[in-house]
Design a protein around this motif. Structure first.
Motif, PDB file in Angstrom:
ATOM      1  N   MET A   1       0.832  -1.219   0.000  1.00  0.00           N
ATOM      2  CA  MET A   1       0.000   0.000   0.000  1.00  0.00           C
ATOM      3  C   MET A   1       0.865   1.268   0.000  1.00  0.00           C
ATOM      4  SD  MET A   1      -3.223   0.559   2.468  1.00  0.00           S
ATOM      5  CE  MET A   1      -4.791   1.044   1.772  1.00  0.00           C
TER       6      MET A   1
ATOM      7  N   LYS B   1       1.297   6.418  -1.547  1.00  0.00           N
ATOM      8  CA  LYS B   1       0.290   5.557  -0.946  1.00  0.00           C
ATOM      9  C   LYS B   1      -0.692   5.164  -2.043  1.00  0.00           C
ATOM     10  CE  LYS B   1      -2.872   5.448   2.987  1.00  0.00           C
ATOM     11  NZ  LYS B   1      -3.106   6.008   4.324  1.00  0.00           N
TER      12      LYS B   1
ATOM     13  N   VAL C   1      -4.259   3.405  -3.026  1.00  0.00           N
ATOM     14  CA  VAL C   1      -5.541   3.123  -2.386  1.00  0.00           C
ATOM     15  C   VAL C   1      -6.555   2.702  -3.445  1.00  0.00           C
ATOM     16  CG1 VAL C   1      -7.344   4.060  -0.908  1.00  0.00           C
ATOM     17  CG2 VAL C   1      -5.009   4.908  -0.691  1.00  0.00           C
ATOM     18  N   ASN C   2      -7.275   1.626  -3.174  1.00  0.00           N
ATOM     19  CA  ASN C   2      -8.311   1.167  -4.104  1.00  0.00           C
ATOM     20  C   ASN C   2      -9.641   1.878  -3.869  1.00  0.00           C
ATOM     21  OD1 ASN C   2      -6.738  -0.644  -5.548  1.00  0.00           O
ATOM     22  ND2 ASN C   2      -7.021  -2.231  -3.967  1.00  0.00           N
TER      23      ASN C   2
ATOM     24  N   ASN D   1     -11.774   2.722  -0.569  1.00  0.00           N
ATOM     25  CA  ASN D   1     -10.932   2.654   0.625  1.00  0.00           C
ATOM     26  C   ASN D   1     -10.551   4.052   1.087  1.00  0.00           C
ATOM     27  OD1 ASN D   1     -11.148  -0.078   0.594  1.00  0.00           O
ATOM     28  ND2 ASN D   1      -9.135  -0.434  -0.359  1.00  0.00           N
ATOM     29  N   HIS D   2     -10.230   4.138   2.365  1.00  0.00           N
ATOM     30  CA  HIS D   2     -10.003   5.464   2.951  1.00  0.00           C
ATOM     31  C   HIS D   2      -8.550   5.904   2.918  1.00  0.00           C
ATOM     32  CE1 HIS D   2     -14.144   5.324   4.289  1.00  0.00           C
ATOM     33  NE2 HIS D   2     -14.018   6.607   4.589  1.00  0.00           N
ATOM     34  N   ILE D   3      -8.359   7.185   2.657  1.00  0.00           N
ATOM     35  CA  ILE D   3      -7.041   7.810   2.772  1.00  0.00           C
ATOM     36  C   ILE D   3      -6.878   8.314   4.199  1.00  0.00           C
ATOM     37  CG2 ILE D   3      -5.701   9.860   2.122  1.00  0.00           C
ATOM     38  CD1 ILE D   3      -8.031   8.337  -0.393  1.00  0.00           C
TER      39      ILE D   3
ATOM     40  N   CYS E   1     -10.543  11.479  -5.373  1.00  0.00           N
ATOM     41  CA  CYS E   1     -11.045  11.205  -4.030  1.00  0.00           C
ATOM     42  C   CYS E   1     -12.256  12.065  -3.715  1.00  0.00           C
ATOM     43  CB  CYS E   1      -9.986  11.521  -2.980  1.00  0.00           C
ATOM     44  SG  CYS E   1      -8.404  10.743  -3.264  1.00  0.00           S
TER      45      CYS E   1
ATOM     46  N   SER F   1      -8.916   3.616  -8.297  1.00  0.00           N
ATOM     47  CA  SER F   1      -7.545   3.292  -7.884  1.00  0.00           C
ATOM     48  C   SER F   1      -6.723   4.573  -7.898  1.00  0.00           C
ATOM     49  CB  SER F   1      -6.916   2.271  -8.833  1.00  0.00           C
ATOM     50  OG  SER F   1      -7.573   1.040  -8.675  1.00  0.00           O
TER      51      SER F   1
END
Lengths: 238, 238
Positions: free
Chosen positions: B1, B42, B44-45, B48-50, B68, B110
């Motif tokens: 990740m 980083k 992130v899919n 999912n959370h940042i 995002c 993504s």
DNA sequence: CGAGCGCTTGATCAGCATCAACTCAAGTGG
DNA sequence: CCACTTGAGTTGATGCTGATCAAGCGCTCG
């Protein structure tokens, strides 16, 4: 209209709203530097302008006394109010990028503003890390406040949130005074919230009937804070 | 990740959105310093959370690829979307003051984010005046953008303004591409604008029928830009 | 003292939320 | 691999919230 700050007895170190402004928690040396850069006060009467949209950005302004509204005029001639400013608030930050004022700002009452020349101020930030940290914090708080006022769904939510927002900001300035003057007109509030001014009036009346607020002669008192919170959407826990 | 930026071949100097990000117009020495501070990516899919609301603010994030949404959940369980972020945008600035995230942020697809450790970043700003100037400009542009999306009165004005805003931001990223993917759902848009999602759907359909936009499979094309401007309230002259 | 702006209140009606039901695509698990 | 689930998009019917129009009042300020 422009006077040296010294003749008005204004110094960042003695200012009653320094805890909200740039001087917050700075040491003596930093505050001296601020007083050096910020040397004059601009005095503006009700309905007069501090700045006009599209003007070159020469100064930021810190409200010392009084209050202001920030707005622009849309293509239909409607006044769209974007913000209200109270003592300790900084005017003009959102215009730094374009180097032009992106909104007009007018005084809501007799207002005194500390003039912050943008060039020397930005220069100073590079040299005074603590002032820089404070300014970044002010930027961040402004973003947070701007977001907080676009949350309500129904009009009563919007108005309750607005009253809570103003009330909390006034409390930071005059602690323990749960009564204060709403310097803006109901029309200004309607242009800020994007709703009809008749509706603003009706909802304020309704909140008065329900003894949640008291509003006489522009003096607002919040009688039932927790009920106002229930009606609003905003979460003001610290 | 989390991966080193080098293994993904990401460097500020070669980044395709550096003109929108912190690296904009910086010299080689400043960019080297950035690459030193910003060392990892980083990944992130979708969904999912940042970051989560109330988390301690450890990093800012620069979107490198993807997009995002920023949001919070109100007391009725409604998701209130406060912002969308695209490549080049910085996530977390509004949380600097409180040193805690004041919103949650989740990936819409993504997404790759350059991780900016807040402590060393703020430290660096004191030492690199050009990076500081750029960061203040980014702050100011964010405030301007936040304001621009709360202007419309009717729902069609709001939606037209939203489409113009996204379109202009996408154009800065992929010049001359007047077709792009709307990565957020219509529900996200409704939660952002504070209107019912059925209404978003109906108005998008209506704009399609009028040949002002074309929307197929989340791919948006603006067919009649000037008419979209007429229907919106926002003034996007440069 | 008069004019005008801000405030107040009522009546009307449309814009948009809400509810309901259905389609379609994608993903999950047995 | 298919049945089932879940989420996103679609469309219609209904009704309420809040805009709009209209009219009058009372400050305040010039």
């Amino acid at each position: 209209m422009i006077k040296p700050r010294a003749t008005k007895g204004i110094y960042c170190g003695q200012c009653s709203v320094q805890h909200l402004c740039i001087a917050h928690q700075l040491d003596v040396r930093d505050i001296q530097k601020l007083d050096e850069i910020i040397s004059v006060v601009k005095c503006v009467n009700r309905n007069n302008h501090i700045s006009r949209i599209h003007d070159t950005l020469i100064n930021l302004y810190a409200v010392h006394k009084g209050s202001c509204k920030e707005y622009w005029i849309d293509e239909d001639g409607n006044e769209c109010v974007t913000n209200f400013y109270f003592p300790g608030d900084i005017i003009g930050i959102e215009s730094v990028a374009k180097k032009k004022h992106i909104f007009s700002v007018a005084a809501l009452e007799s207002t005194e503003l500390c003039v912050i020349p943008i060039e020397s101020f930005l220069q100073m930030l590079s040299e005074y890390p603590n002032i820089l940290q404070r300014f970044l914090t002010i930027n961040s708080l402004k973003m947070q406040n701007d977001q907080s006022t676009r949350m309500g769904v129904t009009v009563s939510e919007k108005i309750c949130d607005f009253l809570l927002n103003v009330s909390n900001r006034m409390n930071e300035r005059m602690p323990a005074a749960n009564k204060f003057r709403l310097s803006m007109s109901q029309i200004d509030i309607s242009n800020y919230l994007g709703i009809a001014y008749e509706t603003v009036n009706r909802i304020l009346k309704d909140l008065s009937h329900k003894k949640i607020i008291s509003l006489k002669n522009k003096t607002l008192e919040i009688l039932n804070y927790s009920e106002l919170q229930n009606l609003g959407k905003l979460d003001y826990q610290k």
